[in-house]
Design a protein around this motif. Structure first.
Motif, PDB file in Angstrom:
ATOM      1  N   UNK A  71      -2.787  61.780 -79.432  1.00  0.00           N
ATOM      2  CA  UNK A  71      -3.350  62.755 -78.508  1.00  0.00           C
ATOM      3  C   UNK A  71      -4.296  62.139 -77.490  1.00  0.00           C
ATOM      4  N   UNK A  72      -4.770  60.915 -77.724  1.00  0.00           N
ATOM      5  CA  UNK A  72      -5.621  60.241 -76.735  1.00  0.00           C
ATOM      6  C   UNK A  72      -4.789  59.492 -75.695  1.00  0.00           C
ATOM      7  N   UNK A  73      -3.496  59.757 -75.654  1.00  0.00           N
ATOM      8  CA  UNK A  73      -2.497  59.184 -74.739  1.00  0.00           C
ATOM      9  C   UNK A  73      -2.152  57.738 -75.065  1.00  0.00           C
ATOM     10  N   UNK A  74      -2.577  57.244 -76.219  1.00  0.00           N
ATOM     11  CA  UNK A  74      -2.159  55.908 -76.643  1.00  0.00           C
ATOM     12  C   UNK A  74      -0.864  56.018 -77.429  1.00  0.00           C
ATOM     13  N   UNK A  75      -0.236  54.884 -77.678  1.00  0.00           N
ATOM     14  CA  UNK A  75       1.004  54.860 -78.446  1.00  0.00           C
ATOM     15  C   UNK A  75       1.133  53.550 -79.194  1.00  0.00           C
ATOM     16  N   UNK A  76       2.081  53.501 -80.115  1.00  0.00           N
ATOM     17  CA  UNK A  76       2.311  52.285 -80.903  1.00  0.00           C
ATOM     18  C   UNK A  76       3.780  52.206 -81.283  1.00  0.00           C
ATOM     19  N   UNK A  77       4.394  51.076 -80.968  1.00  0.00           N
ATOM     20  CA  UNK A  77       5.765  50.809 -81.378  1.00  0.00           C
ATOM     21  C   UNK A  77       5.760  49.631 -82.335  1.00  0.00           C
ATOM     22  N   UNK A  78       6.367  49.804 -83.494  1.00  0.00           N
ATOM     23  CA  UNK A  78       6.391  48.763 -84.522  1.00  0.00           C
ATOM     24  C   UNK A  78       7.817  48.273 -84.695  1.00  0.00           C
ATOM     25  N   UNK A  79       7.987  46.962 -84.629  1.00  0.00           N
ATOM     26  CA  UNK A  79       9.297  46.349 -84.865  1.00  0.00           C
ATOM     27  C   UNK A  79       9.110  45.118 -85.743  1.00  0.00           C
ATOM     28  N   UNK A 187     -12.920  45.545 -68.194  1.00  0.00           N
ATOM     29  CA  UNK A 187     -13.570  44.266 -68.454  1.00  0.00           C
ATOM     30  C   UNK A 187     -13.673  43.967 -69.948  1.00  0.00           C
ATOM     31  N   UNK A 188     -14.866  43.659 -70.398  1.00  0.00           N
ATOM     32  CA  UNK A 188     -15.061  43.309 -71.807  1.00  0.00           C
ATOM     33  C   UNK A 188     -14.972  44.520 -72.725  1.00  0.00           C
ATOM     34  N   UNK A 189     -14.992  45.707 -72.153  1.00  0.00           N
ATOM     35  CA  UNK A 189     -14.838  46.917 -72.975  1.00  0.00           C
ATOM     36  C   UNK A 189     -13.379  47.184 -73.306  1.00  0.00           C
ATOM     37  N   UNK A 190     -12.485  46.334 -72.768  1.00  0.00           N
ATOM     38  CA  UNK A 190     -11.057  46.501 -72.998  1.00  0.00           C
ATOM     39  C   UNK A 190     -10.746  46.282 -74.480  1.00  0.00           C
ATOM     40  N   UNK A 191      -9.937  47.154 -75.083  1.00  0.00           N
ATOM     41  CA  UNK A 191      -9.546  46.936 -76.489  1.00  0.00           C
ATOM     42  C   UNK A 191      -8.759  45.635 -76.646  1.00  0.00           C
ATOM     43  N   UNK A 192      -9.143  44.828 -77.594  1.00  0.00           N
ATOM     44  CA  UNK A 192      -8.514  43.512 -77.756  1.00  0.00           C
ATOM     45  C   UNK A 192      -7.139  43.576 -78.399  1.00  0.00           C
ATOM     46  N   UNK A 193      -6.689  44.791 -78.692  1.00  0.00           N
ATOM     47  CA  UNK A 193      -5.338  44.958 -79.234  1.00  0.00           C
ATOM     48  C   UNK A 193      -4.343  45.343 -78.138  1.00  0.00           C
ATOM     49  N   UNK A 194      -4.773  45.321 -76.865  1.00  0.00           N
ATOM     50  CA  UNK A 194      -3.879  45.695 -75.770  1.00  0.00           C
ATOM     51  C   UNK A 194      -2.710  44.724 -75.673  1.00  0.00           C
ATOM     52  N   UNK A 195      -1.646  45.169 -75.022  1.00  0.00           N
ATOM     53  CA  UNK A 195      -0.472  44.300 -74.841  1.00  0.00           C
ATOM     54  C   UNK A 195      -0.850  43.005 -74.128  1.00  0.00           C
ATOM     55  N   UNK A 206      -4.412  33.663 -69.929  1.00  0.00           N
ATOM     56  CA  UNK A 206      -5.479  34.660 -70.090  1.00  0.00           C
ATOM     57  C   UNK A 206      -4.988  36.089 -69.903  1.00  0.00           C
ATOM     58  N   UNK A 207      -5.587  36.991 -70.671  1.00  0.00           N
ATOM     59  CA  UNK A 207      -5.184  38.396 -70.602  1.00  0.00           C
ATOM     60  C   UNK A 207      -5.357  38.961 -69.202  1.00  0.00           C
ATOM     61  N   UNK A 208      -6.445  38.567 -68.519  1.00  0.00           N
ATOM     62  CA  UNK A 208      -6.679  39.083 -67.166  1.00  0.00           C
ATOM     63  C   UNK A 208      -5.538  38.683 -66.237  1.00  0.00           C
ATOM     64  N   UNK A 209      -5.030  37.464 -66.402  1.00  0.00           N
ATOM     65  CA  UNK A 209      -3.916  37.022 -65.561  1.00  0.00           C
ATOM     66  C   UNK A 209      -2.664  37.820 -65.868  1.00  0.00           C
ATOM     67  N   UNK A 210      -2.429  38.123 -67.145  1.00  0.00           N
ATOM     68  CA  UNK A 210      -1.285  38.954 -67.513  1.00  0.00           C
ATOM     69  C   UNK A 210      -1.414  40.345 -66.878  1.00  0.00           C
ATOM     70  N   UNK A 211      -2.617  40.896 -66.918  1.00  0.00           N
ATOM     71  CA  UNK A 211      -2.821  42.221 -66.321  1.00  0.00           C
ATOM     72  C   UNK A 211      -2.514  42.180 -64.829  1.00  0.00           C
ATOM     73  N   UNK A 212      -2.996  41.136 -64.157  1.00  0.00           N
ATOM     74  CA  UNK A 212      -2.760  41.014 -62.716  1.00  0.00           C
ATOM     75  C   UNK A 212      -1.275  40.844 -62.408  1.00  0.00           C
TER      76      UNK A 212
END
Length: 234
Positions: A71-79, A187-195, A206-212
């Protein structure tokens, strides 16, 4: 019944004029930008995001286990499969690329007069995903969303179907970059479990480069999608 569904799905409709296309685009932009409507739009983006993970997981030979929508608009796919390697990287990257990719496909179908075909494609996507949903909220989201599109597809007239199809295409294209912008500004408040953080752990990029990189890909998809839907605007 199947013959009638096939006839409807493969039929072509006249491409609306530029004013109609632009009007649906403006409505979609408002829905993406307004704080009151963005959570609902974001849930739709999350559905496509998780579908991207699921489809690519199957394509690279992983075993899909479950999909959850919250309900918080997050999701999870497990494989299940190799924890590292190109297949895992492709599966993780596919989530943030999926909305723009589906938006591009939608734009191409609409430019070819296949608005009803697009709606049937979304019905099939919902039906496929619902087989893998493992929580009640996710099941309800897909059931309501898929049923809504099905009702428009089966009972709506051509005008209603065109409005729905163009609105969905615009929403996918315009909404795809926003979750990445939110990650970037967190920034640093980003959840460290993000894709992006998982991709950083797998690739040492780096994660920031992936985001960009993913954001640039989504923006490129937006430009191509707009030029397809409304070539006079580009």
């Amino acid at each position: 019944m199947l013959h009638e569904i096939w006839d409807r799905a493969t039929a072509t409709q006249p491409v609306p004029d530029a004013r109609f296309v632009l009007a649906t685009g403006v409505v979609a932009l408002v829905l993406v930008l307004l704080p009151s409507t963005w959570p609902r739009v974001r849930m739709g983006v999350t559905v496509v995001h998780e579908a991207g993970h699921a489809v690519v997981a199957l394509l690279v030979g992983r075993r899909l286990r479950s999909i959850r929508l919250h309900s918080d608009t997050s999701g999870l796919t497990v494989s299940r499969g190799k924890p590292r390697g190109p297949g895992m990287v492709a599966m993780l990257a596919a989530g943030y690329l999926a909305p723009a990719a589906l938006g591009l496909l939608a734009a191409l179908l609409l430019a070819a007069g296949r608005s009803v075909g697009l709606l049937w494609l979304l019905v099939l996507l919902s039906a496929g995903l619902i087989l893998w949903i493992r929580n009640g909220y996710g099941f309800l989201v897909l059931l309501v969303g898929g049923a809504g599109v099905l009702l428009v597809t089966w009972y709506g007239d051509g005008r209603v179907q065109s409005v729905a199809a163009y609105l969905i295409a615009w929403l996918l294209l315009l909404a795809a970059p926003r979750p990445l912008v939110e990650l970037l500004t967190a920034g640093r408040r980003r959840p460290r479990t993000s894709d992006a953080d998982q991709l950083a752990g797998l690739t040492r990029v780096p994660a920031v480069l992936w985001i960009l990189l993913l954001l640039l890909a989504n923006l490129a998809g937006l430009v191509v999608g707009v030029s397809t839907l409304a070539p006079d605007l580009v």
